[in-house]
Design a protein around this motif. Structure first.
Motif, short mmCIF file in Angstrom:
data_model
loop_
_atom_site.label_atom_id
_atom_site.label_comp_id
_atom_site.label_asym_id
_atom_site.label_seq_id
_atom_site.Cartn_x
_atom_site.Cartn_y
_atom_site.Cartn_z
N GLU A 194 0.81 -0.96 0.06
CA GLU A 194 -0.10 -0.16 -0.21
C GLU A 194 1.11 1.47 -0.08
OE1 GLU A 194 -3.58 0.39 -0.46
OE2 GLU A 194 -2.35 -1.56 -0.94
N SER A 195 0.55 1.93 -0.68
CA SER A 195 1.17 3.44 -0.99
C SER A 195 0.30 4.19 -0.40
CB SER A 195 2.27 3.63 -1.81
OG SER A 195 2.21 4.33 -2.50
N ASN A 196 0.73 5.85 0.07
CA ASN A 196 -0.77 6.66 -0.26
C ASN A 196 -0.63 7.44 -0.97
OD1 ASN A 196 1.96 8.29 0.43
ND2 ASN A 196 1.25 8.51 2.81
N GLY A 197 0.46 7.67 -2.34
CA GLY A 197 0.68 8.46 -2.87
C GLY A 197 1.91 9.47 -2.94
N GLY A 198 2.71 9.03 -2.00
CA GLY A 198 3.91 9.70 -1.09
C GLY A 198 3.19 11.19 -0.87
N ASN A 199 3.82 12.16 -0.04
CA ASN A 199 4.21 13.34 0.70
C ASN A 199 4.98 14.37 -0.31
OD1 ASN A 199 1.48 13.10 2.15
ND2 ASN A 199 2.63 12.05 3.38
N SER A 200 5.71 14.64 -0.56
CA SER A 200 7.17 15.39 -0.65
C SER A 200 7.22 15.23 -2.41
CB SER A 200 8.09 14.75 -0.17
OG SER A 200 8.77 13.69 -0.68
N VAL A 201 7.97 15.99 -3.01
CA VAL A 201 8.34 15.25 -5.06
C VAL A 201 8.86 14.36 -4.99
CG1 VAL A 201 9.45 16.97 -6.04
CG2 VAL A 201 7.73 18.18 -5.10
N GLU A 202 10.00 14.42 -4.06
CA GLU A 202 10.49 13.08 -4.23
C GLU A 202 10.39 11.79 -4.26
OE1 GLU A 202 11.60 15.95 -2.22
OE2 GLU A 202 12.99 16.91 -3.78
N LEU A 218 6.82 10.90 -4.13
CA LEU A 218 5.93 11.21 -5.48
C LEU A 218 6.66 10.38 -6.23
CD1 LEU A 218 4.24 14.17 -4.78
CD2 LEU A 218 3.15 12.04 -4.82
N TYR A 219 7.85 10.40 -6.31
CA TYR A 219 8.61 9.85 -8.03
C TYR A 219 9.47 8.70 -7.92
CZ TYR A 219 7.61 14.30 -11.12
OH TYR A 219 7.28 14.90 -11.08
N LYS A 220 9.05 8.25 -6.32
CA LYS A 220 9.51 7.08 -5.37
C LYS A 220 8.93 5.96 -6.46
CE LYS A 220 11.73 5.68 -1.05
NZ LYS A 220 11.44 5.60 -0.07
N SER A 221 9.96 4.86 -7.01
CA SER A 221 9.58 3.68 -6.92
C SER A 221 9.02 2.70 -6.29
CB SER A 221 10.66 2.70 -7.97
OG SER A 221 11.52 2.57 -7.65
N ASP A 222 8.32 2.15 -6.39
CA ASP A 222 7.51 0.51 -5.31
C ASP A 222 8.57 -0.76 -5.96
OD1 ASP A 222 5.96 -0.16 -3.75
OD2 ASP A 222 4.68 -0.28 -5.02
N ASN A 223 9.69 -0.31 -5.85
CA ASN A 223 10.89 -1.92 -6.40
C ASN A 223 10.55 -2.23 -5.48
OD1 ASN A 223 11.73 -2.39 -8.40
ND2 ASN A 223 13.23 -1.47 -8.68
N ARG A 265 0.44 13.86 -7.98
CA ARG A 265 0.39 13.89 -6.66
C ARG A 265 -1.41 13.37 -7.45
NH1 ARG A 265 0.05 16.92 -1.58
NH2 ARG A 265 1.95 15.64 -0.95
N GLN A 284 -2.99 10.92 -8.18
CA GLN A 284 -3.02 10.14 -8.29
C GLN A 284 -2.98 9.14 -7.14
OE1 GLN A 284 -1.84 7.31 -11.65
NE2 GLN A 284 -1.42 8.36 -12.15
N THR A 285 -3.50 8.11 -6.54
CA THR A 285 -3.26 7.55 -5.26
C THR A 285 -2.44 6.64 -5.66
OG1 THR A 285 -5.27 5.52 -5.86
CG2 THR A 285 -5.84 7.12 -4.98
N ALA A 286 -1.35 6.30 -6.48
CA ALA A 286 -0.10 5.59 -6.31
C ALA A 286 0.15 5.94 -8.34
CB ALA A 286 -0.42 4.60 -6.25
N SER A 287 1.74 6.60 -8.14
CA SER A 287 2.10 6.50 -8.75
C SER A 287 3.35 6.02 -9.51
CB SER A 287 2.65 8.36 -8.92
OG SER A 287 3.03 8.12 -7.66
N TYR A 288 4.34 5.14 -8.23
CA TYR A 288 5.20 4.57 -9.02
C TYR A 288 5.35 3.01 -8.57
CZ TYR A 288 7.69 8.06 -11.84
OH TYR A 288 8.77 8.59 -12.25
N LYS A 316 -2.84 -0.99 -7.31
CA LYS A 316 -3.78 -0.37 -6.19
C LYS A 316 -5.11 0.11 -7.81
CE LYS A 316 -3.14 1.69 -2.93
NZ LYS A 316 -2.86 3.93 -2.33
N TRP A 370 8.89 -1.02 -11.46
CA TRP A 370 8.06 -0.76 -10.11
C TRP A 370 7.04 -1.43 -9.33
CZ3 TRP A 370 8.72 4.27 -13.69
CH2 TRP A 370 10.06 4.33 -14.26
#
Lengths: 712, 712
Positions: free
Chosen positions: A168-176, A178-183, B268, B270-274, B313, B330
């Motif tokens: 589960e991921s909330n989509g990120g809170n910071s710019v970094e 947000l582009y972080k991969s769910d690897n 931002r 989206q609920t999940a981006s990577y 997701k 990812w």
């Protein structure tokens, strides 16, 4: 296993032809297995390995245990080629793929170990690639292919249809974020070998990383043992020097007592060089054989630059015309070295024309490849080239430097005469070739990293010194050269030795630095240390040959349990007991990590406890090395060159509670050691007294143990 | 021919299976032929080209004549793959291979046009490769393959055994000469397609370079005609902006009268981006559809960032699970876009969820590939991946961006609604897709070169502006953005518009520059010029669509006889009559070469004679452009955005003895122009009087011709 079952079901739509269906496992030597599947290529690296495995030495290594079963190595063959999957756990660190330039710990990277003169952003292109990697879990994997292969070192993940394993991921809170991969890293190293119809996978047991590397080297025929004079100093003269100018340069060395064993000639010696004629240019070298003899009398060996692309002006052109590839390089033939009759022609000519008259070695240039445009565009033959033996240009590229070495080395081997060569490309199973790799690149930190990577590759690396930006840069580079497998000054475009003028333009105008004599003196000190180190280094090379232990190697090889060594790519071991931590241009000081045990700063004799990092500030004439407590370091009184009858006068430095060490002793010139004609000189410190115990069949001696000195 | 005979004799040992034995030539359209040999791959770029060739337009082009016979194109098929040899004479200059980053004139280079986010030393890796090149001799060659192909552009030479053609050489007199190669360029472009069992070669006639490119574009379905609002200004907001913050940014533009047509949202939303969920994140965008509507009312189009790797997701995950590759990216699925049912699922979801509620376009990110390690290592699926359709990872990589565009574009096309997309990868036969390529790289001179190279590739390039080192740098980059196919400020990591603070850190702290308002004013001037240029640009795009003429192109395309243009990679044509010569950060002035004819400096109205170079010194708010004498330049009164009912008030500038020009007029929003619903607005300067002649089926009008002004 689940993925494989899914795939098997889908086999028809994916064109899976074979699926581990016919893979066989074979024991090749102690701790060396081969997994085979499908139709094996004719021109594999191992098919050209003429050295026999050192079976007895292999048997003496401690038994290893793979962290997985060989049956877990999956081989898939389809229309596209072969895919190999080797298990990998989350904690493993991976090393290897040859003389990698920009990367050290290869875990998580995509690597394409391809012969090329340009690193291409660390994808794996290098002068000396190997399709061999080792794991911190204590084993090595070698894919025996000459095709361009891609290794995914734990950076892929497979779809598992029966399991939605998304976190589960909330989509990120910071710019970094947000582009972080769910690897999610994969559980395998995956190898892609395009075009292959089958593959051999060699598996080298540990039990640890170092032993896996030892097995690889021993299986390849043992590590190279260069001629002992090769461990001295090599100086390559300016490309346009004639016989008289080389003679003058030789006199400079002797007059100024600067050590030098080998003088290398660059293109001017030939009548044509791009492509090569392999004919002395009598306008510039009127009496080559007399020249060689006269140099020999002054203690110099002569090394000749060349490459393997045969000029239409060469006497080798006609004989090789039907034994060459269908594309030319610089208008020269590309000999089909995969055909023994072609390499024999090349070797025989070189033997008669050069080796028998006394040439002690060659610099085998341009045998790599280039993708990029330095002015005139990419060079070398295209991958689509065809050769009469049936090998294609792609596989020939991967093997060309290897086969060139083999061709030249065979001359010396048959004459029972040792050598130390320079070569611009190498590959897998090259451990036994006494040839140092070099490069046109010139970044000092890369050069240091390559010393470490050479240890995983069965290769020898020569971090050559040319011009410099500053005297500090020049001295730091010289220190690294002294602490490497070959100490080489490559002055191919410099009129005067670089220590008299580091600036290229001024050097060639004859404008020497104001402090030229001072810098010359500093360099003399460094090079004298190199000469002192020869017995120790020579013993390290003997360990390379007989035990497979790389003389220069990363700390992770000796300390695989120490996580601090996993990514430590700027310190290395020399032989058993020296740790080197070179400084580069911008450094006045650096951090050194010392692994477990007690260590002595060579310069200050200060004692350090291991498992920690320290700051060191060696001067420009102090070598940045540490000696492991518990050893005896034998250092020789420096000589200006190693003559056939040189006897080294040795002082033994006893560090800490050091009790023993040994030196390998033979003639240093022939392969008689292969028949047991050598001694082991055991140095023992016993109750405040040094003892020398010499055992073996070598009737003469090279070492005179003069003094003992205790460091506490 | 001799070489081929030799090879045929040696066929048995070289495994030559077929040798032009079965190659067939077919006429596909006027001036377009296809040479076919062997078994053709299923997944070629052309097999996915859904647009029909514009046959009528092709027939209207002047007839070309190849400088060789199509029979001289040699195709060899062997175990390794396919080799194609296309004749090449010594004087030919070659261009193409897509959005090449570091090279322009490709003659003499080895090129591998491969989809990748990193140029790898100009070997050919780029976001937008094509296997298509054009020659200064007036023809184009396209290798219809999705495999990784290597092009040797006249830098190989073949062994001719019956002829020793070595030039005599004395071995050289200087160091440089000694290493100088005795190279001989080949008489062919040689293409290596590893793994193929057959190939289609498309041949596009001239008679000149530009016409060959036109044929390629027309054959691909005609060039893209973006929605007219797409030619305005696009601004991508900071990645973590929520609905309220985007609204505030929109207000800033209108309050300050800075033109802006499109606002792009980054992750931002989206609920999940990577990987991507394709679901609005209601925490940050509580009322997305109301938001879209409210933006629309203010004249803003909304563009959504996404990539195609489907998060567990996402509601698309389950439906696509069996229509995806066997590797994840990812942790997300890689949809098998080569399977229509997969792309339909993806498109239908996007249509219902986003396009029908009013989303005007997408930024299709990450559809390229990466070989190198930015932190976490190479990403994307491996080349060895397998997809249910049968395509492999290598071919999917080459096509992924293309198929992604096709999937998204199909939604808009079916709705008869035009768009302007952003995409990170493209390939051959993409001319008809209204999608601008962009890159994470940021070198201004490369960005300029890519504008030129886009013209050979049937692609649209967006040299986006982000932060800057200096105001000068920022202004010069902005000028290039204004003079390109898409004017884009990509502020994905900037809180405030970069013209208020060019420094990233200060920008995000809210510390605006002291002269922020002044710079804002300068930017307003530049962007207003962009808005003035829209009618002219839109006409250039109509020429792209209907005639295949690239709106942005190298000078060599219009002046192929002028040798001064052969390597001119920093000037380009916009439409028929504007020459742009951008300046980069370090320049206060630059040299501009003006080809034959008479030219006017747009800023000073100074008249220049062509065939010479001049120095120009445009200020930061002056656009570095020249207008060709003999034309009428229609410039509009700038609007802040292009509304559906916007009517442009135009002033016609009559340059030199200009007598006519024309504008393309339609609704700018639908594909009705395909059925002829458009006007041609002919502008005629006749005896000191301007005349407007409007012909065509479009019942409304977009242009009001207000004024005429003569420049002499």
């Amino acid at each position: 296993m689940r993925n494989f079952i899914c795939l098997a079901v889908l086999a028809s739509c994916f064109n899976v032809i074979a699926f581990n269906a016919y893979s066989q496992t074979m024991q090749l030597a102690a701790g060396v297995q081969k997994v085979t599947s499908g139709t094996i290529d004719k021109f594999t690296p191992y098919s050209f390995c003429s050295e026999q495995p050192m079976s007895a030495a292999l048997s003496e290594l401690p038994a290893g245990k793979l962290p997985f079963s060989v049956d877990d190595i999956k081989i898939k063959i389809n229309d596209r080629g072969v895919v190999v999957e080797v298990p990998l756990d989350d904690t493993e660190q991976l090393y290897g793929f040859g003389m990698q330039i920009g990367s050290f710990n290869q875990r998580g990277l995509k690597k394409r170990p391809i012969v090329n003169d340009n690193p291409l952003n660390d994808l794996g292109y290098t002068h000396g690639p190997t399709t061999f990697y080792v794991s911190s879990k204590g084993y090595g994997i070698l894919i025996n292919t000459s095709r361009y292969a891609t290794f995914y070192c734990g950076n892929t993940s497979k779809l598992n249809k029966s399991k939605n394993d998304g976190k589960e991921s909330n989509g990120g809170n910071s710019v970094e974020e947000l582009y972080k991969s769910d690897n999610k890293a994969s559980g395998s190293v995956t190898v892609d070998i395009l075009g292959a119809k089958g593959i051999e996978v060699f598996v080298f047991d540990g039990p640890d990383l170092k032993t896996a590397v030892q097995r690889y080297n021993l299986f390849s025929g043992g590590g190279a043992l260069p001629a002992i004079w090769g461990l001295g100093v090599k100086y390559r003269v300016k490309a346009d020097f004639n016989q008289y100018q080389v003679d003058k340069m030789a006199a400079y060395f002797r007059d100024n007592h600067i050590p030098c064993d080998v003088l290398g000639l660059e293109p001017r010696w030939q009548t044509a060089s791009y492509s090569c004629s392999y004919v002395w240019n009598k306008s510039f070298f009127p009496t080559p054989n007399e020249f060689i003899d006269s140099m020999k009398n002054k203690g110099f060996h002569i090394n000749l630059w060349e490459h393997a692309f045969v000029s239409p002006k060469s006497p080798l052109y006609e004989p090789l015309k039907n034994k060459a590839g269908n594309y030319l390089v610089w208008n020269g033939l590309v000999p089909d070295f995969a055909d023994t009759s072609a390499s024999n022609l090349f070797a025989d000519y070189h033997k008669q024309t050069f080796v028998q008259p006394g040439i002690s070695g060659f610099k085998m240039d341009e045998c790599d490849n280039s993708n990029i445009a330095f002015g005139s565009g990419a060079w070398s033959f295209p991958e689509l080239s065809q050769f009469p033996s049936g090998i294609d240009g792609e596989q020939m590229h991967q093997l060309f430097g290897l086969l060139y070495q083999k061709t030249i080395y065979s001359i010396y081997k048959k004459l029972n005469q040792r050598t130390y060569l320079d070569v611009r490309a190498s590959n897998t199973f090259a451990s036994s070739y006494p040839a140092a790799l070099y490069s046109d690149t010139y970044l000092h930190d890369e050069y240091i990293r390559m010393i470490l990577n050479s240890g995983f590759a069965g290769m020898i690396w020569s971090p050559e010194v040319r011009e410099s930006n500053s005297i500090k840069d020049f001295m730091r580079r010289s220190q690294t050269a002294v602490l490497s497998a070959q100490t080489l000054y490559n002055s191919w475009y410099l009129q005067n030795p670089p220590w008299l003028q580091i600036n290229r333009e001024k050097n060639n105008k004859g404008e020497l630095m104001d402090n030229a004599k001072e810098v010359e003196g500093d360099i003399r000190k460094l090079l004298n240390f190199r000469m002192s180190l020869i017995p120790y280094l020579y013993n390290a090379f003997a360990d390379y040959h007989f035990k497979g232990i790389p003389p220069f190697r990363a700390l992770v090889m000796d300390y695989p349990q120490d996580k601090n060594t996993f990514n430590l790519s700027d310190e290395y071991m020399i032989g058993n007991d020296i740790l080197a931590a070179p400084l580069t241009e911008k450094m006045d000081e650096r951090q050194v990590y010392l692994p477990e045990g007690v260590w002595y700063d060579y310069n200050t004799n200060q004692k350090y406890e291991g498992g920690k990092s320290y700051t060191i500030k060696p001067s420009l004439t102090q070598l940045p090395i540490f000696i492991k407590a518990g050893t005896i370091l034998p250092l020789a009184k420096p000589v200006e060159f190693v003559a056939p009858n040189t006897k080294f006068e040795i002082t033994c430095y006893v560090y800490g509670n050091g009790n023993k060490a040994s030196l390998f002793e033979d003639d240093g010139l022939t392969f008689n050691y292969e028949n047991g004609t050598y001694n082991t000189v055991n140095l023992v410190w016993n109750k405040n007294k040094g003892e020398v115990k010499r055992t073996g069949k070598f009737k003469s001696s090279r070492y005179i143990i003069k003094n003992w000195q205790v460091i506490n």
